[in-house]
Write an enzyme that holds these catalytic residues in place. Structure first.
Site, mmCIF file in Angstrom:
data_model
loop_
_atom_site.group_PDB
_atom_site.id
_atom_site.type_symbol
_atom_site.label_atom_id
_atom_site.label_comp_id
_atom_site.label_asym_id
_atom_site.label_seq_id
_atom_site.Cartn_x
_atom_site.Cartn_y
_atom_site.Cartn_z
ATOM 1 N N GLN A 199 -4.806 -1.192 9.542
ATOM 2 C CA GLN A 199 -4.690 -2.512 8.914
ATOM 3 C C GLN A 199 -5.321 -3.570 9.822
ATOM 4 O O GLN A 199 -4.976 -3.677 11.002
ATOM 5 C CB GLN A 199 -3.204 -2.825 8.645
ATOM 6 C CG GLN A 199 -2.964 -4.137 7.939
ATOM 7 C CD GLN A 199 -3.513 -4.158 6.497
ATOM 8 O OE1 GLN A 199 -3.402 -3.180 5.766
ATOM 9 N NE2 GLN A 199 -4.118 -5.268 6.111
ATOM 10 N N ASP B 246 -11.070 3.169 4.437
ATOM 11 C CA ASP B 246 -11.533 1.789 4.256
ATOM 12 C C ASP B 246 -13.061 1.724 4.293
ATOM 13 O O ASP B 246 -13.636 0.647 4.115
ATOM 14 C CB ASP B 246 -10.970 0.891 5.381
ATOM 15 C CG ASP B 246 -10.091 -0.219 4.831
ATOM 16 O OD1 ASP B 246 -10.100 -0.415 3.597
ATOM 17 O OD2 ASP B 246 -9.413 -0.886 5.627
ATOM 18 N N LYS C 211 0.835 -1.206 0.000
ATOM 19 C CA LYS C 211 0.000 0.000 0.000
ATOM 20 C C LYS C 211 0.870 1.256 0.000
ATOM 21 O O LYS C 211 0.607 2.210 -0.718
ATOM 22 C CB LYS C 211 -0.940 -0.017 1.220
ATOM 23 C CG LYS C 211 -2.052 -1.039 1.057
ATOM 24 C CD LYS C 211 -2.862 -1.279 2.324
ATOM 25 C CE LYS C 211 -3.882 -2.395 2.073
ATOM 26 N NZ LYS C 211 -4.609 -2.807 3.267
#
Ligand code: NDP
Length: 311
Positions: free
Chosen positions: A98, A121, A54
Protein backbone atom coordinates in the site's frame (compact mmCIF):
# COMPACT_ATOMS: atom_id res chain seq x y z
CA UNK A 1 -29.39 18.06 -20.07
CA UNK A 2 -26.66 16.79 -17.72
CA UNK A 3 -23.90 14.32 -18.54
CA UNK A 4 -24.64 10.62 -18.54
CA UNK A 5 -23.32 8.98 -15.36
CA UNK A 6 -20.55 6.41 -15.87
CA UNK A 7 -21.53 4.09 -13.06
CA UNK A 8 -18.41 2.48 -11.61
CA UNK A 9 -20.39 0.44 -9.08
CA UNK A 10 -22.31 -1.41 -11.81
CA UNK A 11 -19.18 -2.19 -13.82
CA UNK A 12 -17.23 -3.18 -10.69
CA UNK A 13 -20.07 -5.51 -9.65
CA UNK A 14 -19.88 -7.28 -13.03
CA UNK A 15 -16.08 -7.66 -12.72
CA UNK A 16 -16.37 -8.97 -9.15
CA UNK A 17 -18.88 -11.59 -10.32
CA UNK A 18 -16.50 -12.68 -13.08
CA UNK A 19 -13.65 -12.94 -10.56
CA UNK A 20 -15.83 -14.97 -8.17
CA UNK A 21 -16.63 -17.34 -11.07
CA UNK A 22 -12.91 -17.53 -11.90
CA UNK A 23 -12.09 -18.47 -8.28
CA UNK A 24 -14.83 -21.13 -8.32
CA UNK A 25 -13.34 -22.50 -11.55
CA UNK A 26 -9.90 -22.82 -9.90
CA UNK A 27 -11.39 -24.66 -6.93
CA UNK A 28 -13.35 -26.97 -9.26
CA UNK A 29 -10.04 -27.91 -10.89
CA UNK A 30 -8.70 -28.86 -7.46
CA UNK A 31 -6.38 -25.84 -7.29
CA UNK A 32 -5.85 -23.83 -4.11
CA UNK A 33 -7.73 -20.59 -3.50
CA UNK A 34 -5.87 -17.42 -4.62
CA UNK A 35 -4.19 -15.50 -1.82
CA UNK A 36 -3.42 -11.78 -1.69
CA UNK A 37 -1.16 -10.25 0.96
CA UNK A 38 -1.45 -6.53 1.62
CA UNK A 39 1.52 -4.84 3.26
CA UNK A 40 0.65 -1.70 5.20
CA UNK A 41 3.61 0.28 6.49
CA UNK A 42 3.13 3.21 8.86
CA UNK A 43 0.08 4.98 10.22
CA UNK A 44 -1.53 6.70 7.20
CA UNK A 45 -5.26 6.86 8.05
CA UNK A 46 -6.51 6.93 4.44
CA UNK A 47 -4.32 3.90 3.65
CA UNK A 48 -5.86 2.02 6.59
CA UNK A 49 -9.35 2.60 5.12
CA UNK A 50 -8.25 1.57 1.59
CA UNK A 51 -6.62 -1.60 2.92
CA UNK A 52 -9.72 -2.56 4.93
CA UNK A 53 -11.84 -2.16 1.79
CA UNK A 54 -9.44 -4.31 -0.25
CA UNK A 55 -9.44 -7.11 2.33
CA UNK A 56 -13.24 -7.03 2.49
CA UNK A 57 -13.52 -7.15 -1.30
CA UNK A 58 -11.28 -10.25 -1.38
CA UNK A 59 -13.57 -12.06 1.05
CA UNK A 60 -16.60 -11.27 -1.12
CA UNK A 61 -15.17 -13.05 -4.18
CA UNK A 62 -13.53 -15.97 -2.35
CA UNK A 63 -9.92 -14.77 -2.46
CA UNK A 64 -7.95 -15.44 0.73
CA UNK A 65 -6.27 -12.35 2.08
CA UNK A 66 -3.76 -11.46 4.73
CA UNK A 67 -2.73 -8.11 6.14
CA UNK A 68 0.86 -7.53 7.21
CA UNK A 69 1.04 -4.38 9.34
CA UNK A 70 4.42 -2.81 9.92
CA UNK A 71 4.08 -0.30 12.73
CA UNK A 72 6.27 1.63 15.10
CA UNK A 73 9.77 2.72 14.29
CA UNK A 74 10.29 1.64 10.68
CA UNK A 75 13.81 1.72 9.37
CA UNK A 76 12.72 1.27 5.74
CA UNK A 77 14.42 -2.13 5.53
CA UNK A 78 11.49 -3.95 7.16
CA UNK A 79 9.16 -3.32 4.22
CA UNK A 80 11.83 -4.62 1.89
CA UNK A 81 12.53 -7.78 3.91
CA UNK A 82 8.77 -8.40 4.22
CA UNK A 83 8.38 -8.23 0.44
CA UNK A 84 11.31 -10.58 -0.02
CA UNK A 85 9.85 -13.17 2.35
CA UNK A 86 6.43 -12.93 0.63
CA UNK A 87 8.13 -13.49 -2.74
CA UNK A 88 9.44 -16.77 -1.34
CA UNK A 89 6.09 -18.02 -0.01
CA UNK A 90 4.54 -20.43 -2.51
CA UNK A 91 1.05 -19.94 -1.01
CA UNK A 92 1.06 -16.21 -1.89
CA UNK A 93 -0.18 -15.24 -5.37
CA UNK A 94 -0.38 -11.47 -5.06
CA UNK A 95 1.50 -8.86 -3.02
CA UNK A 96 0.15 -5.35 -2.70
CA UNK A 97 2.37 -2.79 -1.01
CA UNK A 98 0.00 0.00 0.00
CA UNK A 99 1.36 3.38 -1.08
CA UNK A 100 2.52 5.88 -0.01
CA UNK A 101 5.24 4.30 2.11
CA UNK A 102 6.57 6.18 5.14
CA UNK A 103 9.31 8.68 4.27
CA UNK A 104 12.14 6.49 5.52
CA UNK A 105 11.28 3.66 3.08
CA UNK A 106 12.72 3.69 -0.43
CA UNK A 107 9.57 3.18 -2.52
CA UNK A 108 11.41 2.44 -5.76
CA UNK A 109 13.62 -0.16 -4.10
CA UNK A 110 10.61 -1.87 -2.52
CA UNK A 111 8.64 -1.96 -5.79
CA UNK A 112 11.66 -3.28 -7.69
CA UNK A 113 12.05 -6.04 -5.10
CA UNK A 114 8.58 -7.47 -5.82
CA UNK A 115 8.30 -10.75 -7.71
CA UNK A 116 6.82 -9.42 -11.01
CA UNK A 117 4.42 -12.39 -11.12
CA UNK A 118 2.95 -11.32 -7.76
CA UNK A 119 2.97 -7.56 -8.46
CA UNK A 120 -0.81 -7.06 -8.55
CA UNK A 121 -0.43 -3.26 -8.73
CA UNK A 122 1.59 -3.59 -11.97
CA UNK A 123 4.35 -1.26 -10.80
CA UNK A 124 7.43 -3.50 -11.14
CA UNK A 125 9.62 -2.41 -14.10
CA UNK A 126 9.06 -5.77 -15.82
CA UNK A 127 5.29 -5.19 -15.81
CA UNK A 128 5.77 -1.55 -16.84
CA UNK A 129 7.86 -2.78 -19.80
CA UNK A 130 5.18 -5.30 -20.76
CA UNK A 131 2.57 -2.57 -20.61
CA UNK A 132 4.60 -0.39 -22.98
CA UNK A 133 5.14 -3.37 -25.31
CA UNK A 134 1.46 -4.32 -25.16
CA UNK A 135 2.49 -7.81 -23.93
CA UNK A 136 0.50 -9.88 -21.41
CA UNK A 137 1.30 -8.74 -17.85
CA UNK A 138 -0.17 -7.29 -14.66
CA UNK A 139 -1.49 -3.76 -15.29
CA UNK A 140 -1.95 -0.95 -12.71
CA UNK A 141 -5.45 -1.28 -11.25
CA UNK A 142 -6.83 2.27 -11.59
CA UNK A 143 -6.08 2.73 -15.32
CA UNK A 144 -7.25 -0.85 -16.06
CA UNK A 145 -10.46 -0.06 -14.21
CA UNK A 146 -10.95 3.09 -16.28
CA UNK A 147 -10.56 1.11 -19.52
CA UNK A 148 -13.16 -1.37 -18.24
CA UNK A 149 -15.47 1.54 -17.39
CA UNK A 150 -15.12 3.05 -20.87
CA UNK A 151 -15.49 -0.26 -22.71
CA UNK A 152 -18.38 -1.62 -20.68
CA UNK A 153 -20.20 1.74 -20.82
CA UNK A 154 -20.02 1.69 -24.63
CA UNK A 155 -17.65 4.67 -24.95
CA UNK A 156 -15.67 4.29 -28.18
CA UNK A 157 -11.97 4.99 -27.71
CA UNK A 158 -10.47 4.11 -31.10
CA UNK A 159 -9.61 7.14 -33.20
CA UNK A 160 -10.55 9.65 -30.50
CA UNK A 161 -8.32 12.33 -29.02
CA UNK A 162 -7.84 11.28 -25.39
CA UNK A 163 -6.13 13.65 -22.98
CA UNK A 164 -4.78 12.58 -19.60
CA UNK A 165 -4.08 15.22 -16.97
CA UNK A 166 -1.37 13.85 -14.65
CA UNK A 167 1.73 11.72 -15.32
CA UNK A 168 2.16 9.66 -12.15
CA UNK A 169 3.53 6.13 -12.45
CA UNK A 170 0.39 4.72 -10.87
CA UNK A 171 -2.29 6.55 -12.89
CA UNK A 172 -1.31 9.07 -15.58
CA UNK A 173 1.47 7.22 -17.45
CA UNK A 174 -0.14 3.74 -17.55
CA UNK A 175 -3.50 5.33 -18.41
CA UNK A 176 -1.96 7.03 -21.43
CA UNK A 177 -0.40 3.77 -22.57
CA UNK A 178 -3.66 1.81 -22.27
CA UNK A 179 -5.52 4.48 -24.24
CA UNK A 180 -2.79 4.37 -26.89
CA UNK A 181 -3.11 0.56 -27.13
CA UNK A 182 -6.85 1.09 -27.61
CA UNK A 183 -5.97 3.28 -30.63
CA UNK A 184 -6.72 6.70 -29.16
CA UNK A 185 -4.49 9.64 -30.06
CA UNK A 186 -3.14 10.52 -26.64
CA UNK A 187 -1.94 13.77 -25.07
CA UNK A 188 -0.34 13.67 -21.61
CA UNK A 189 -0.49 16.89 -19.57
CA UNK A 190 1.14 17.89 -16.28
CA UNK A 191 1.98 20.86 -14.09
CA UNK A 192 4.25 22.44 -16.72
CA UNK A 193 1.74 22.17 -19.57
CA UNK A 194 0.89 25.56 -21.06
CA UNK A 195 -2.74 26.57 -21.57
CA UNK A 196 -4.20 23.30 -20.34
CA UNK A 197 -7.86 24.36 -20.65
CA UNK A 198 -7.37 25.14 -24.36
CA UNK A 199 -5.64 21.79 -25.02
CA UNK A 200 -8.16 19.86 -22.96
CA UNK A 201 -11.06 21.37 -24.91
CA UNK A 202 -9.90 19.49 -28.01
CA UNK A 203 -10.23 16.07 -26.30
CA UNK A 204 -13.17 13.72 -26.72
CA UNK A 205 -12.01 11.70 -23.70
CA UNK A 206 -10.56 13.56 -20.71
CA UNK A 207 -9.06 11.60 -17.80
CA UNK A 208 -8.21 13.75 -14.80
CA UNK A 209 -5.70 12.58 -12.17
CA UNK A 210 -4.24 15.79 -10.76
CA UNK A 211 -4.90 15.43 -7.04
CA UNK A 212 -6.55 18.88 -6.73
CA UNK A 213 -10.19 19.20 -5.65
CA UNK A 214 -12.57 20.31 -8.44
CA UNK A 215 -9.62 21.48 -10.55
CA UNK A 216 -11.24 20.83 -13.93
CA UNK A 217 -14.08 23.22 -14.74
CA UNK A 218 -16.26 23.68 -17.84
CA UNK A 219 -13.57 25.68 -19.61
CA UNK A 220 -11.50 22.45 -19.92
CA UNK A 221 -14.31 20.43 -21.47
CA UNK A 222 -15.35 20.04 -25.10
CA UNK A 223 -19.15 19.89 -25.26
CA UNK A 224 -20.22 16.22 -25.20
CA UNK A 225 -16.80 14.91 -24.09
CA UNK A 226 -16.40 11.90 -21.80
CA UNK A 227 -14.80 12.97 -18.52
CA UNK A 228 -13.27 10.45 -16.11
CA UNK A 229 -12.53 11.79 -12.65
CA UNK A 230 -9.82 9.88 -10.77
CA UNK A 231 -9.37 12.25 -7.81
CA UNK A 232 -10.72 11.69 -4.31
CA UNK A 233 -10.82 14.47 -1.71
CA UNK A 234 -12.74 14.99 1.49
CA UNK A 235 -14.64 18.29 1.49
CA UNK A 236 -13.80 20.37 4.50
CA UNK A 237 -16.22 23.32 4.45
CA UNK A 238 -19.90 24.01 3.65
CA UNK A 239 -18.66 26.77 1.30
CA UNK A 240 -16.86 24.15 -0.81
CA UNK A 241 -19.87 21.82 -0.79
CA UNK A 242 -22.12 24.66 -1.96
CA UNK A 243 -19.69 25.65 -4.71
CA UNK A 244 -19.10 22.06 -5.93
CA UNK A 245 -22.66 20.71 -5.67
CA UNK A 246 -25.04 23.67 -5.27
CA UNK A 247 -26.96 25.35 -2.43
CA UNK A 248 -29.79 22.80 -2.36
CA UNK A 249 -27.59 19.72 -2.79
CA UNK A 250 -27.75 16.55 -0.69
CA UNK A 251 -23.95 16.82 -0.31
CA UNK A 252 -24.25 20.21 1.44
CA UNK A 253 -26.99 18.83 3.70
CA UNK A 254 -24.86 15.76 4.45
CA UNK A 255 -21.84 17.87 5.35
CA UNK A 256 -23.91 20.11 7.64
CA UNK A 257 -25.21 17.03 9.45
CA UNK A 258 -21.64 15.89 10.13
CA UNK A 259 -21.28 13.24 7.44
CA UNK A 260 -18.20 13.11 5.25
CA UNK A 261 -18.56 14.25 1.63
CA UNK A 262 -16.16 13.56 -1.23
CA UNK A 263 -15.30 15.40 -4.41
CA UNK A 264 -12.95 14.49 -7.25
CA UNK A 265 -10.54 16.45 -9.42
CA UNK A 266 -13.47 17.57 -11.60
CA UNK A 267 -15.88 20.33 -10.57
CA UNK A 268 -19.16 18.36 -10.70
CA UNK A 269 -21.65 21.24 -10.82
CA UNK A 270 -19.81 23.11 -13.57
CA UNK A 271 -18.78 20.14 -15.72
CA UNK A 272 -22.00 18.07 -15.66
CA UNK A 273 -24.01 20.35 -17.97
CA UNK A 274 -21.25 20.39 -20.60
CA UNK A 275 -19.84 16.84 -20.64
CA UNK A 276 -21.49 13.97 -22.52
CA UNK A 277 -20.55 11.45 -19.83
CA UNK A 278 -18.94 11.85 -16.41
CA UNK A 279 -17.72 9.39 -13.78
CA UNK A 280 -19.03 10.41 -10.35
CA UNK A 281 -17.06 10.66 -7.10
CA UNK A 282 -17.73 8.51 -5.17
CA UNK A 283 -19.01 5.58 -7.25
CA UNK A 284 -16.91 6.06 -10.37
CA UNK A 285 -13.26 5.05 -10.59
CA UNK A 286 -12.80 4.02 -6.92
CA UNK A 287 -14.80 0.74 -7.01
CA UNK A 288 -13.10 -0.22 -10.28
CA UNK A 289 -9.63 0.10 -8.78
CA UNK A 290 -10.54 -2.54 -6.21
CA UNK A 291 -12.33 -4.75 -8.75
CA UNK A 292 -9.23 -4.72 -10.97
CA UNK A 293 -7.04 -5.60 -7.98
CA UNK A 294 -9.17 -8.73 -7.54
CA UNK A 295 -8.95 -9.44 -11.25
CA UNK A 296 -5.15 -9.10 -11.18
CA UNK A 297 -4.93 -11.41 -8.15
CA UNK A 298 -6.95 -14.06 -9.98
CA UNK A 299 -4.77 -13.61 -13.06
CA UNK A 300 -1.58 -13.97 -10.98
CA UNK A 301 -3.02 -17.07 -9.30
CA UNK A 302 -3.91 -18.67 -12.64
CA UNK A 303 -0.43 -18.12 -14.05
CA UNK A 304 1.08 -19.33 -10.76
CA UNK A 305 -0.93 -22.58 -11.16
CA UNK A 306 0.20 -23.08 -14.77
CA UNK A 307 -3.08 -21.91 -16.35
CA UNK A 308 -3.35 -19.26 -19.08
CA UNK A 309 -4.16 -15.70 -17.94
CA UNK A 310 -7.67 -14.60 -18.84
CA UNK A 311 -8.36 -11.22 -20.47
P1 NDP B 1 0.21 12.51 -8.12
O1 NDP B 1 0.25 13.62 -7.13
O2 NDP B 1 1.26 11.46 -8.09
O3 NDP B 1 0.25 13.16 -9.60
C1 NDP B 1 -0.48 14.30 -9.90
C2 NDP B 1 -0.18 14.71 -11.33
O4 NDP B 1 -0.93 15.89 -11.60
C3 NDP B 1 1.29 15.04 -11.58
O5 NDP B 1 1.72 14.46 -12.77
C4 NDP B 1 1.31 16.56 -11.68
O6 NDP B 1 2.23 17.09 -12.60
C5 NDP B 1 -0.09 16.85 -12.20
N1 NDP B 1 -0.50 18.19 -11.83
C6 NDP B 1 -0.45 18.77 -10.61
N2 NDP B 1 -0.90 20.04 -10.67
C7 NDP B 1 -1.21 20.27 -11.96
C8 NDP B 1 -1.71 21.39 -12.65
N3 NDP B 1 -1.96 22.55 -12.03
N4 NDP B 1 -1.95 21.28 -13.99
C9 NDP B 1 -1.71 20.10 -14.62
N5 NDP B 1 -1.23 19.00 -14.01
C10 NDP B 1 -0.97 19.09 -12.70
O7 NDP B 1 -1.24 11.89 -8.05
P2 NDP B 1 -1.83 10.45 -8.46
O8 NDP B 1 -1.72 10.26 -9.93
O9 NDP B 1 -1.30 9.40 -7.57
O10 NDP B 1 -3.37 10.66 -8.06
C11 NDP B 1 -4.16 11.69 -8.62
C12 NDP B 1 -5.49 11.72 -7.89
O11 NDP B 1 -6.16 10.50 -8.06
C13 NDP B 1 -5.41 11.94 -6.37
O12 NDP B 1 -6.52 12.72 -5.97
C14 NDP B 1 -5.52 10.54 -5.80
O13 NDP B 1 -6.07 10.53 -4.51
C15 NDP B 1 -6.47 9.93 -6.78
N6 NDP B 1 -6.37 8.47 -6.91
C16 NDP B 1 -7.55 7.79 -6.91
C17 NDP B 1 -7.57 6.44 -7.09
C18 NDP B 1 -8.87 5.74 -7.13
O14 NDP B 1 -8.91 4.53 -6.99
N7 NDP B 1 -9.97 6.45 -7.37
C19 NDP B 1 -6.32 5.66 -7.22
C20 NDP B 1 -5.14 6.49 -7.30
C21 NDP B 1 -5.18 7.86 -7.13
P3 NDP B 1 3.85 16.99 -12.39
O15 NDP B 1 4.21 15.59 -12.75
O16 NDP B 1 4.38 18.01 -13.33
O17 NDP B 1 4.10 17.31 -10.95
Amino acid sequence: MGARVLDGEVVAHAIRQEVAAGVADLLARGKPRPRLVVVLSGENLASQVYVRNKIKACEQVGIDSELVRLEGNLDGGRTLSTVQSLNDRSDVDGILVQLPLPEDADETRVLHALDPGKDVDGLHPENVGKLVEGAQGLRPCTPSGIMELLQRSGIAVEGTHALVVGRSNIVGKPMSMLLLHANATVTICHSRTRDLPHLARSAEILVVAVGKPAFVTEEFVKPGATVVDVGIHRIVSPGQAEDFFGAGSRQLAALKSGRSVLVGDVHPRRVKPRAGALSPVPGGVGPLTIACLLKNTLQAARVHRGLPAQR
